[in-house]
Design a protein around this motif. Structure first.
Motif, PDB file in Angstrom:
ATOM      1  N   VAL A 193      -5.907 -71.420 -49.039  1.00 41.52           N
ATOM      2  CA  VAL A 193      -5.133 -72.192 -48.071  1.00 41.52           C
ATOM      3  C   VAL A 193      -3.705 -72.356 -48.573  1.00 41.52           C
ATOM      4  CG1 VAL A 193      -4.897 -74.439 -46.969  1.00 41.52           C
ATOM      5  CG2 VAL A 193      -7.162 -73.410 -47.218  1.00 41.52           C
ATOM      6  N   LYS A 194      -2.737 -71.887 -47.785  1.00 44.30           N
ATOM      7  CA  LYS A 194      -1.333 -71.948 -48.175  1.00 44.30           C
ATOM      8  C   LYS A 194      -0.627 -73.180 -47.629  1.00 44.30           C
ATOM      9  CE  LYS A 194       0.598 -69.327 -50.134  1.00 44.30           C
ATOM     10  NZ  LYS A 194       0.800 -69.250 -51.602  1.00 44.30           N
ATOM     11  N   ARG A 195      -1.002 -73.607 -46.439  1.00 48.17           N
ATOM     12  CA  ARG A 195      -0.347 -74.751 -45.819  1.00 48.17           C
ATOM     13  C   ARG A 195      -1.382 -75.619 -45.114  1.00 48.17           C
ATOM     14  NH1 ARG A 195       3.164 -72.974 -48.459  1.00 48.17           N
ATOM     15  NH2 ARG A 195       5.349 -72.521 -47.914  1.00 48.17           N
ATOM     16  N   ASP A 196      -1.123 -76.909 -45.091  1.00 51.60           N
ATOM     17  CA  ASP A 196      -1.881 -77.850 -44.267  1.00 51.60           C
ATOM     18  C   ASP A 196      -1.030 -78.169 -43.037  1.00 51.60           C
ATOM     19  OD1 ASP A 196      -3.738 -77.853 -46.298  1.00 51.60           O
ATOM     20  OD2 ASP A 196      -3.065 -79.748 -47.164  1.00 51.60           O
ATOM     21  N   VAL A 197      -1.601 -78.044 -41.855  1.00 51.95           N
ATOM     22  CA  VAL A 197      -0.891 -78.331 -40.618  1.00 51.95           C
ATOM     23  C   VAL A 197      -1.596 -79.483 -39.908  1.00 51.95           C
ATOM     24  CG1 VAL A 197      -0.152 -77.457 -38.372  1.00 51.95           C
ATOM     25  CG2 VAL A 197      -0.108 -75.949 -40.375  1.00 51.95           C
ATOM     26  N   ILE A 198      -0.831 -80.503 -39.552  1.00 49.02           N
ATOM     27  CA  ILE A 198      -1.376 -81.645 -38.811  1.00 49.02           C
ATOM     28  C   ILE A 198      -0.641 -81.739 -37.483  1.00 49.02           C
ATOM     29  CG2 ILE A 198      -1.757 -84.135 -38.783  1.00 49.02           C
ATOM     30  CD1 ILE A 198      -1.648 -84.070 -41.852  1.00 49.02           C
ATOM     31  N   LEU A 199      -1.381 -81.579 -36.391  1.00 50.00           N
ATOM     32  CA  LEU A 199      -0.825 -81.737 -35.050  1.00 50.00           C
ATOM     33  C   LEU A 199      -1.241 -83.098 -34.514  1.00 50.00           C
ATOM     34  CD1 LEU A 199      -1.622 -78.271 -33.392  1.00 50.00           C
ATOM     35  CD2 LEU A 199       0.599 -79.072 -34.181  1.00 50.00           C
ATOM     36  N   ALA A 200      -0.269 -83.935 -34.205  1.00 50.82           N
ATOM     37  CA  ALA A 200      -0.539 -85.246 -33.610  1.00 50.82           C
ATOM     38  C   ALA A 200       0.021 -85.227 -32.190  1.00 50.82           C
ATOM     39  CB  ALA A 200       0.107 -86.354 -34.432  1.00 50.82           C
ATOM     40  N   VAL A 201      -0.852 -85.364 -31.189  1.00 57.30           N
ATOM     41  CA  VAL A 201      -0.457 -85.137 -29.803  1.00 57.30           C
ATOM     42  C   VAL A 201      -0.634 -86.415 -28.986  1.00 57.30           C
ATOM     43  CG1 VAL A 201      -0.769 -83.684 -27.775  1.00 57.30           C
ATOM     44  CG2 VAL A 201      -1.226 -82.751 -30.056  1.00 57.30           C
ATOM     45  N   ASP A 202       0.459 -86.855 -28.390  1.00 64.60           N
ATOM     46  CA  ASP A 202       0.479 -88.003 -27.491  1.00 64.60           C
ATOM     47  C   ASP A 202      -0.269 -87.626 -26.217  1.00 64.60           C
ATOM     48  OD1 ASP A 202       1.165 -89.995 -25.695  1.00 64.60           O
ATOM     49  OD2 ASP A 202       3.278 -90.064 -26.279  1.00 64.60           O
ATOM     50  N   GLN A 203      -1.301 -88.388 -25.843  1.00 66.67           N
ATOM     51  CA  GLN A 203      -2.075 -88.074 -24.636  1.00 66.67           C
ATOM     52  C   GLN A 203      -1.771 -89.028 -23.489  1.00 66.67           C
ATOM     53  OE1 GLN A 203      -6.314 -88.345 -25.225  1.00 66.67           O
ATOM     54  NE2 GLN A 203      -6.205 -90.277 -26.299  1.00 66.67           N
ATOM     55  N   SER A 204      -0.562 -89.612 -23.485  1.00 68.22           N
ATOM     56  CA  SER A 204      -0.159 -90.398 -22.321  1.00 68.22           C
ATOM     57  C   SER A 204      -0.002 -89.450 -21.128  1.00 68.22           C
ATOM     58  CB  SER A 204       1.151 -91.143 -22.599  1.00 68.22           C
ATOM     59  OG  SER A 204       2.176 -90.250 -22.985  1.00 68.22           O
TER      60      SER A 204
ATOM     61  N   LEU B  97      -4.535 -71.437 -43.401  1.00 67.22           N
ATOM     62  CA  LEU B  97      -4.096 -72.761 -42.950  1.00 67.22           C
ATOM     63  C   LEU B  97      -5.289 -73.712 -42.875  1.00 67.22           C
ATOM     64  CD1 LEU B  97      -1.761 -71.793 -39.959  1.00 67.22           C
ATOM     65  CD2 LEU B  97      -1.044 -72.506 -42.252  1.00 67.22           C
ATOM     66  N   LYS B  98      -5.021 -74.962 -43.195  1.00 64.03           N
ATOM     67  CA  LYS B  98      -5.981 -76.028 -42.937  1.00 64.03           C
ATOM     68  C   LYS B  98      -5.375 -76.872 -41.824  1.00 64.03           C
ATOM     69  CE  LYS B  98      -8.031 -80.218 -44.862  1.00 64.03           C
ATOM     70  NZ  LYS B  98      -8.028 -81.167 -46.009  1.00 64.03           N
ATOM     71  N   THR B  99      -5.987 -76.839 -40.649  1.00 60.01           N
ATOM     72  CA  THR B  99      -5.387 -77.446 -39.468  1.00 60.01           C
ATOM     73  C   THR B  99      -6.180 -78.666 -39.014  1.00 60.01           C
ATOM     74  OG1 THR B  99      -4.618 -75.266 -38.768  1.00 60.01           O
ATOM     75  CG2 THR B  99      -4.590 -77.015 -37.126  1.00 60.01           C
ATOM     76  N   SER B 100      -5.453 -79.744 -38.731  1.00 57.93           N
ATOM     77  CA  SER B 100      -6.049 -80.959 -38.175  1.00 57.93           C
ATOM     78  C   SER B 100      -5.390 -81.245 -36.826  1.00 57.93           C
ATOM     79  CB  SER B 100      -5.839 -82.156 -39.110  1.00 57.93           C
ATOM     80  OG  SER B 100      -6.412 -81.921 -40.378  1.00 57.93           O
ATOM     81  N   LEU B 101      -6.178 -81.711 -35.866  1.00 57.05           N
ATOM     82  CA  LEU B 101      -5.658 -82.057 -34.543  1.00 57.05           C
ATOM     83  C   LEU B 101      -6.047 -83.490 -34.221  1.00 57.05           C
ATOM     84  CD1 LEU B 101      -4.291 -81.283 -31.869  1.00 57.05           C
ATOM     85  CD2 LEU B 101      -6.512 -80.456 -31.073  1.00 57.05           C
ATOM     86  N   VAL B 102      -5.023 -84.294 -33.994  1.00 53.97           N
ATOM     87  CA  VAL B 102      -5.210 -85.716 -33.711  1.00 53.97           C
ATOM     88  C   VAL B 102      -4.553 -86.029 -32.372  1.00 53.97           C
ATOM     89  CG1 VAL B 102      -4.664 -88.072 -34.475  1.00 53.97           C
ATOM     90  CG2 VAL B 102      -5.235 -86.287 -36.161  1.00 53.97           C
TER      91      VAL B 102
ATOM     92  N   ASP C 206      -9.557 -88.180 -33.845  1.00 55.53           N
ATOM     93  CA  ASP C 206      -9.444 -86.948 -34.612  1.00 55.53           C
ATOM     94  C   ASP C 206     -10.374 -85.908 -33.984  1.00 55.53           C
ATOM     95  OD1 ASP C 206      -9.423 -84.886 -36.475  1.00 55.53           O
ATOM     96  OD2 ASP C 206      -9.262 -86.248 -38.182  1.00 55.53           O
ATOM     97  N   LEU C 207      -9.779 -84.889 -33.364  1.00 47.27           N
ATOM     98  CA  LEU C 207     -10.552 -83.859 -32.680  1.00 47.27           C
ATOM     99  C   LEU C 207     -10.678 -82.574 -33.507  1.00 47.27           C
ATOM    100  CD1 LEU C 207      -9.238 -84.233 -29.007  1.00 47.27           C
ATOM    101  CD2 LEU C 207     -11.412 -85.007 -29.950  1.00 47.27           C
ATOM    102  N   THR C 208     -10.410 -82.677 -34.801  1.00 44.31           N
ATOM    103  CA  THR C 208     -10.497 -81.500 -35.665  1.00 44.31           C
ATOM    104  C   THR C 208     -11.872 -80.817 -35.592  1.00 44.31           C
ATOM    105  OG1 THR C 208      -8.864 -82.490 -37.145  1.00 44.31           O
ATOM    106  CG2 THR C 208     -10.158 -80.657 -38.012  1.00 44.31           C
ATOM    107  N   PRO C 209     -12.990 -81.558 -35.529  1.00 38.50           N
ATOM    108  CA  PRO C 209     -14.292 -80.863 -35.434  1.00 38.50           C
ATOM    109  C   PRO C 209     -14.441 -79.991 -34.192  1.00 38.50           C
ATOM    110  CG  PRO C 209     -14.602 -83.136 -36.119  1.00 38.50           C
ATOM    111  CD  PRO C 209     -13.165 -83.009 -35.713  1.00 38.50           C
ATOM    112  N   GLU C 210     -13.682 -80.280 -33.120  1.00 40.32           N
ATOM    113  CA  GLU C 210     -13.759 -79.486 -31.885  1.00 40.32           C
ATOM    114  C   GLU C 210     -12.613 -78.496 -31.746  1.00 40.32           C
ATOM    115  OE1 GLU C 210     -14.194 -83.041 -31.561  1.00 40.32           O
ATOM    116  OE2 GLU C 210     -16.318 -82.567 -31.827  1.00 40.32           O
ATOM    117  N   ILE C 211     -11.764 -78.367 -32.766  1.00 43.80           N
ATOM    118  CA  ILE C 211     -10.497 -77.660 -32.606  1.00 43.80           C
ATOM    119  C   ILE C 211     -10.663 -76.182 -32.279  1.00 43.80           C
ATOM    120  CG2 ILE C 211     -10.213 -77.049 -35.045  1.00 43.80           C
ATOM    121  CD1 ILE C 211      -7.239 -77.748 -34.737  1.00 43.80           C
TER     122      ILE C 211
END
Length: 394
Positions: free
Chosen positions: A213-224, A247-252, A260-265
């Protein structure tokens, strides 16, 4: 353009009031005019748009909140207009005539032209859908996501992979990891004519760590509610990033709560049906959660997708962003991830983030790949902000 065709077009634009000056319509054009009147005549939307029907007198326009009428109208507009126009008219119908409740009927959904905006509407209605409608809705969402993937995923993946490869290069590679093409080009000045060979003073290759893994990516998305299109695109790109082993990717996703929706990403459709569009916004709370995910600050890219209308504690939000950048996290704020033009956003918060060295700008889906490549390589992101023209560059 012939005079008759010009008059025909003006008649369709102006409605029935123009019969006297532009002439009447043929049978097919009359059906087209009726479809336009159902949406844009005065009776359909409280006075906005065209004011009279084809007869020149007052007429009862509108779709009367009836599923059969709506289904017939959807069929008519698909017959008369190209897909791009149909999508605009569907969006206007949902917004102007309040047809959201009718979209909960599976037989009506089957007649709708799928697009990103319809996906946003269906996701916002997710909690209200009866079970018999959800399967149809999921199929519509999957159709749109797969179409977007065909158009966007390949270029996005290529841009990010290129950035990871460049980050992984080393001047001390093992023999089996040498990139001979680049090595030869870099050493052409050391060509020895008498031996007809190049002496490689500097070797270029790929480090073994490139497989880790070279980079960790965290996406934080406003769901308004205003961020619907951005949520759709972020879900798609999150799935592409998650498929890349480097990449290690997380989606919030967040509103006033954080999920945290990473398990469904890996499946964008599952991600979208895990969101709940609408509600308030607590950006500070979302950033606090994302901070807890950071274990390698210098190797972390944090992307916040939000219009920055903060309902939480503003000073705390700015303090947390300053802490992350101070620790070496590459922070990016996207006011929108869509192709809808300049977004509405909190200019005061965007300017405050710019003062912290964090660019805040809108990004179209086709530019997200180059943006992520620049972030992974830790290049200056201000040119992206200047190009978008919608945010505050540092």
């Amino acid at each position: 353009m012939p005079a008759g065709e010009r008059l025909r077009r003006w008649r369709l634009v102006l409605g029935g009031e123009a019969d006297g000056s532009c002439g009447g319509l043929g049978e097919r054009d009359q059906r087209m005019d009726n479809a336009l009147d159902a949406l844009y005549a005065a009776g359909a939307n409280n006075g906005a748009g065209r004011s009279r029907g084809a007869s020149g007198g007052e007429r009862s326009a509108g779709l009367q909140a009836s599923a059969p009428n709506v289904a017939r109208w959807l069929g008519d507009i698909r017959e008369f207009f190209p897909s791009s126009v149909v999508q605009v008219m569907q969006r206007d119908a949902v917004d102007r005539l309040n047809l959201r409740q009718l979209l909960l009927e599976p037989e009506l959904l089957g007649a709708v032209e799928p697009d990103v905006h319809l996906v946003g509407t269906l996701i916002s209605l997710n909690r209200l859908m009866p079970e018999e409608t959800k399967q149809t809705a999921r199929q519509i969402v999957r159709t749109v996501v797969e179409d977007l993937e065909r158009h966007l995923a390949q270029g996005f993946r290529a841009a990010v992979t290129g950035a990871l490869n460049r980050a992984a290069r080393t001047n001390r590679p093992r023999p089996q990891d040498i990139d001979w093409n680049r090595t030869i080009r870099a050493n052409l000045k050391h060509y020895q004519p008498e031996y007809r060979t190049v002496v490689p003073e500097r070797l270029i290759g790929y480090a073994r760590a490139a497989r880790a893994v070279k980079r960790d990516v965290i996406l934080a998305v406003d769901q308004s509610g205003s961020m619907a299109a951005s949520v759709v695109y972020a879900s798609l790109f999150g799935a592409v990033l998650a498929s890349m082993k480097a990449l290690k990717t997380s989606l919030v996703v967040f509103d006033t709560a954080v999920v945290d929706l990473t398990p469904e990403i890996e499946d964008p459709v599952d991600v979208l049906f895990g969101t709940q569009l609408g509600g308030g916004t607590d950006i500070n709370r979302a950033i606090a959660y994302c901070q807890s995910l950071i274990t390698r600050p210098v190797d972390t890219v944090f992307v916040l997708v939000s219009d920055l209308y903060e309902g939480g504690i503003r000073d705390e939000m700015l303090r947390r962003v300053a802490e992350m950048t101070g620790a070496g996290v590459q922070c990016v704020v996207l006011l929108a991830l869509s192709d809808e033009g300049a977004p509405s956003y909190d200019q005061r918060n965007a300017a405050a983030l710019a003062e912290l060295g964090v660019p805040a700008f809108a990004c179209t889906p086709d530019r997200f790949g180059p943006l992520m490549a620049a972030a992974i390589e830790r290049r200056d992101l201000s040119p992206f902000a200047a190009r978008s023209g919608s945010g505050a560059a540092p």
